[in-house]
Write a protein that holds these residues in place. Structure first.
Motif, PDB file in Angstrom:
ATOM      1  N   ARG A 127       0.843  -1.198   0.000  1.00  0.00           N
ATOM      2  CA  ARG A 127       0.000   0.000   0.000  1.00  0.00           C
ATOM      3  C   ARG A 127       0.877   1.246   0.000  1.00  0.00           C
ATOM      4  N   GLY A 128       0.413   2.235  -0.712  1.00  0.00           N
ATOM      5  CA  GLY A 128       1.193   3.462  -0.882  1.00  0.00           C
ATOM      6  C   GLY A 128       1.969   3.482  -2.179  1.00  0.00           C
ATOM      7  N   LEU A 129       2.133   2.322  -2.800  1.00  0.00           N
ATOM      8  CA  LEU A 129       2.832   2.237  -4.081  1.00  0.00           C
ATOM      9  C   LEU A 129       1.824   2.453  -5.207  1.00  0.00           C
ATOM     10  N   VAL A 130       2.130   3.414  -6.075  1.00  0.00           N
ATOM     11  CA  VAL A 130       1.302   3.689  -7.254  1.00  0.00           C
ATOM     12  C   VAL A 130       2.243   3.708  -8.454  1.00  0.00           C
ATOM     13  N   ARG A 171       7.643  -4.974   3.629  1.00  0.00           N
ATOM     14  CA  ARG A 171       7.188  -3.585   3.704  1.00  0.00           C
ATOM     15  C   ARG A 171       8.314  -2.602   4.036  1.00  0.00           C
ATOM     16  N   PRO A 172       9.173  -2.883   5.022  1.00  0.00           N
ATOM     17  CA  PRO A 172      10.245  -1.920   5.306  1.00  0.00           C
ATOM     18  C   PRO A 172      11.147  -1.663   4.094  1.00  0.00           C
ATOM     19  N   GLU A 173      11.411  -2.700   3.295  1.00  0.00           N
ATOM     20  CA  GLU A 173      12.226  -2.501   2.089  1.00  0.00           C
ATOM     21  C   GLU A 173      11.506  -1.610   1.102  1.00  0.00           C
ATOM     22  N   LEU A 174      10.208  -1.891   0.874  1.00  0.00           N
ATOM     23  CA  LEU A 174       9.438  -1.065  -0.055  1.00  0.00           C
ATOM     24  C   LEU A 174       9.464   0.389   0.384  1.00  0.00           C
ATOM     25  N   LEU A 175       9.254   0.631   1.670  1.00  0.00           N
ATOM     26  CA  LEU A 175       9.270   2.013   2.172  1.00  0.00           C
ATOM     27  C   LEU A 175      10.623   2.676   1.919  1.00  0.00           C
ATOM     28  N   GLY A 176      11.691   1.923   2.057  1.00  0.00           N
ATOM     29  CA  GLY A 176      13.022   2.447   1.758  1.00  0.00           C
ATOM     30  C   GLY A 176      13.183   2.784   0.283  1.00  0.00           C
ATOM     31  N   TRP A 177      12.680   1.916  -0.570  1.00  0.00           N
ATOM     32  CA  TRP A 177      12.763   2.167  -2.022  1.00  0.00           C
ATOM     33  C   TRP A 177      11.989   3.428  -2.385  1.00  0.00           C
ATOM     34  N   LEU A 178      10.788   3.557  -1.826  1.00  0.00           N
ATOM     35  CA  LEU A 178       9.975   4.742  -2.114  1.00  0.00           C
ATOM     36  C   LEU A 178      10.668   6.000  -1.591  1.00  0.00           C
ATOM     37  N   ALA A 179      11.271   5.906  -0.414  1.00  0.00           N
ATOM     38  CA  ALA A 179      11.974   7.055   0.163  1.00  0.00           C
ATOM     39  C   ALA A 179      13.133   7.501  -0.735  1.00  0.00           C
ATOM     40  N   GLU A 180      13.782   6.548  -1.394  1.00  0.00           N
ATOM     41  CA  GLU A 180      14.869   6.900  -2.326  1.00  0.00           C
ATOM     42  C   GLU A 180      14.366   7.828  -3.424  1.00  0.00           C
ATOM     43  N   TYR A 181      13.087   7.721  -3.747  1.00  0.00           N
ATOM     44  CA  TYR A 181      12.487   8.567  -4.792  1.00  0.00           C
ATOM     45  C   TYR A 181      11.686   9.716  -4.185  1.00  0.00           C
ATOM     46  N   GLY A 182      11.840   9.957  -2.870  1.00  0.00           N
ATOM     47  CA  GLY A 182      11.186  11.073  -2.205  1.00  0.00           C
ATOM     48  C   GLY A 182       9.706  10.853  -1.915  1.00  0.00           C
TER      49      GLY A 182
END
Length: 188
Positions: A127-130, A171-182
């Protein structure tokens, strides 16, 4: 016959009787599309069969109809829109149910159609990934495609944002990946 990227023989990257070359570009978006821009909506459940390159997909239409298919994706390593080869087989409900008994990693999402774009809004741990995705029949079409309005980043060449990688991403990895893109999903 010479080998191309990923050990796939180059001549196999030509469209054939069963497999076709898959060309797509993927883009991160900050959120779901505006409802006024959406032309169609579908619920998708993807079951990535453990230890294979196979994906079992159920696409649920708003009227209650389902499309069921088994897909094989043979990826190629390397940059660009050419993702590899894709083969689809359409299934009956009984065939789908039989294959759905196999061990699989599962992801669910809602796909919104906006002209030539499909925009996937993911559920569960994703969730949060678009992700917006555009598919192309030819290389030149893919090269000349302009990123969608509001695009945060193109992730076509980031293998982390493929279905086969996302389905097993904690989920923690996904959140890190998304954070890399702001990007920071609401409530996180």
């Amino acid at each position: 016959m010479t080998e191309g990227a990923g050990g796939v023989p180059e001549q196999q990257l030509l469209p054939g009787k069963y497999a076709r070359v898959e060309r797509e570009r993927r883009f991160l978006l900050p959120g779901p599309p505006a409802p006024s821009a959406v032309t169609a909506t579908r619920r998708i459940t993807d079951r990535y069969l453990v230890g294979t390159r196979l994906r079992l997909r159920r696409v649920e239409q708003p009227g209650g109809e389902s499309q069921l298919k088994l897909t094989q994706k043979v990826a190629v390593a390397g940059p660009g829109a050419v993702q590899g080869l894709i083969t689809n087989t359409y299934l009956s409900e009984a065939e789908y149910d039989l294959l759905a008994r196999l061990p699989a990693a599962v992801l669910t999402k809602t796909r919104f159609s906006l002209g030539e774009l499909g925009v996937d809004v993911f559920d569960g741990d994703l969730r949060g990934l678009v992700l917006a995705e555009a598919e192309f029949a030819a290389d030149e079409e893919a090269r000349s495609f302009a990123p969608p309005a509001g695009c945060v980043a193109e992730v076509t060449d980031d293998a982390r944002f493929t279905g086969g990688s996302l389905v097993v991403a904690p989920r923690p990895e996904l959140l890190g990946w998304l954070a890399e893109y702001g990007l920071y999903p609401a409530g996180e």
